[in-house]
Design a protein around this motif. Structure first.
Motif, mmCIF file in Angstrom:
data_model
loop_
_atom_site.group_PDB
_atom_site.id
_atom_site.type_symbol
_atom_site.label_atom_id
_atom_site.label_comp_id
_atom_site.label_asym_id
_atom_site.label_seq_id
_atom_site.Cartn_x
_atom_site.Cartn_y
_atom_site.Cartn_z
ATOM 1 N N ALA A 108 -105.062 -24.782 45.697
ATOM 2 C CA ALA A 108 -105.457 -24.361 44.343
ATOM 3 C C ALA A 108 -104.286 -24.442 43.370
ATOM 4 O O ALA A 108 -104.446 -24.851 42.216
ATOM 5 N N ARG A 109 -103.105 -24.059 43.818
ATOM 6 C CA ARG A 109 -101.918 -24.138 42.964
ATOM 7 C C ARG A 109 -101.581 -25.592 42.651
ATOM 8 O O ARG A 109 -101.161 -25.913 41.533
ATOM 9 N N THR A 113 -106.508 -24.778 38.167
ATOM 10 C CA THR A 113 -107.806 -24.092 38.041
ATOM 11 C C THR A 113 -108.394 -24.176 36.640
ATOM 12 O O THR A 113 -109.367 -23.505 36.334
ATOM 13 N N SER A 137 -112.240 -23.002 41.295
ATOM 14 C CA SER A 137 -111.213 -22.381 42.145
ATOM 15 C C SER A 137 -110.009 -23.265 42.400
ATOM 16 O O SER A 137 -108.939 -22.768 42.716
ATOM 17 N N GLY A 138 -110.170 -24.583 42.313
ATOM 18 C CA GLY A 138 -109.097 -25.492 42.673
ATOM 19 C C GLY A 138 -108.964 -25.710 44.165
ATOM 20 O O GLY A 138 -108.118 -26.484 44.619
ATOM 21 N N GLU A 139 -109.809 -25.043 44.967
ATOM 22 C CA GLU A 139 -109.756 -25.199 46.420
ATOM 23 C C GLU A 139 -110.564 -26.408 46.901
ATOM 24 O O GLU A 139 -110.632 -26.685 48.093
ATOM 25 N N ASP A 143 -115.359 -26.076 44.497
ATOM 26 C CA ASP A 143 -115.641 -26.787 43.256
ATOM 27 C C ASP A 143 -116.810 -27.754 43.430
ATOM 28 O O ASP A 143 -117.653 -27.885 42.544
#
Length: 294
Positions: A108-109, A113, A137-139, A143
């Motif tokens: 995610a980082r 996001t 979420s960026g995960e 998404d």
């Protein structure tokens, strides 16, 4: 065991299911783009899911997914078709961080996001189908789950994972997509929710030697599952020297003449596979004269 994907249904067609082992596919992408661990996970998850989405298509249909979360990796792009062939790239491949507070790669980082996930489908029609949703979420998996529910109105559960060795090579990768079909009962929905809560990380299952069939059996129960098709999947790019020649021809003689005078040749690198192509001044001269290269 080489990578492959299965298509299935469960509970008399109330659930449509896909599962894939993508370890070699993701390793090939890592090798070509020299990705670091967190970037490998982000690209690998995206390509794994794109592979399963491509398997939902027919014939020569294909799709492109683009994940733009505003993070340090930059945009992540993957192309996939109905034949199990997929390619992809990440704009900034050498991104890595310490593990997150759950002890996992901080995808995610890396992805970010604040941005969007877009899917463009080329179904052989005059207009392409395009769907776009905000990143939630960026995960990556979450998404795409949101994309299916919002853009295609198909309640879905999407899971994808990548395990990376200390030397940055890919240890294991795989994923699943489960979709509720119209008329799915509340009992089936509840059963599926409980299965999703208990399932271990997909990449860990792949590492343990579990097959795509095993993964769907764990999620849905072997007695409820009907396998429809098994197909190999692989990293494959459609770029070629002939395509580069055609692109240069399309620039026109004046532009080609400038390449000859200023650079004494031309170089091109494919974004998707990182393959490098070189044309000499003499070869460019043949193109400028609308000749055929041998």
């Amino acid at each position: 065991m080489r990578d492959y994907l299965i298509k299935a249904t469960a509970f008399d067609g109330q659930i449509r299911a896909y599962a894939v082992q993508s370890t070699f596919l993701v390793e090939e992408a890592r090798r070509r783009h020299d990705t670091w661990a967190t970037a490998s996970a982000a690209l690998g998850r995206t390509m794994t899911i794109a592979t399963m989405m491509g398997a939902m298509l027919k014939g020569d249909d294909k799709l492109t997914v683009k994940l733009e979360g505003g993070g340090p990796t930059g945009p992540i792009v993957a192309d996939a078709g109905a034949n199990g062939q997929v390619r992809g790239y990440i704009t900034h491949p050498q991104v890595d961080f310490d593990l997150n507070d759950k002890g996992k790669l901080d995808v995610a980082r890396a992805v970010g996001t604040t941005g969007s996930l877009s899917v463009v489908k080329d179904l052989g029609l005059k207009e392409h189908f395009t769907g776009q949703v905000p990143i939630v979420s960026g995960e990556v998996s979450e998404d795409f789950t949101y994309y299916f529910a919002t853009s295609e109105q198909v309640p879905s559960a999407v899971g994808a994972g990548v395990l990376v060795n200390p030397d940055h090579t890919i240890l294991a990768a795989g994923g699943f997509i489960l979709q509720l079909m119209p008329g799915a009962t509340e009992e089936i929905i509840e059963l599926l929710e409980k299965s999703l809560e208990k399932i271990p990380p997909i990449s860990s299952l792949i590492q343990q030697g579990k097959t795509p069939e095993d993964i769907l059996n764990l999620l849905l129960g072997a007695e409820n599952l009907k396998i429809l098709e098994t197909m190999p999947v692989e990293f494959s790019c459609s770029c070629s020297l002939d395509r580069i020649k055609d692109a240069i021809r399309g620039l026109g003689n004046e532009e080609i003449e400038q390449m000859i005078k200023e650079d004494n040749g031309a170089d091109a690198t494919c974004h998707f596979c990182n393959e490098h192509y070189h044309l000499t001044a003499a070869e460019l001269d043949q193109l400028r004269q609308n000749g055929e290269l041998q």
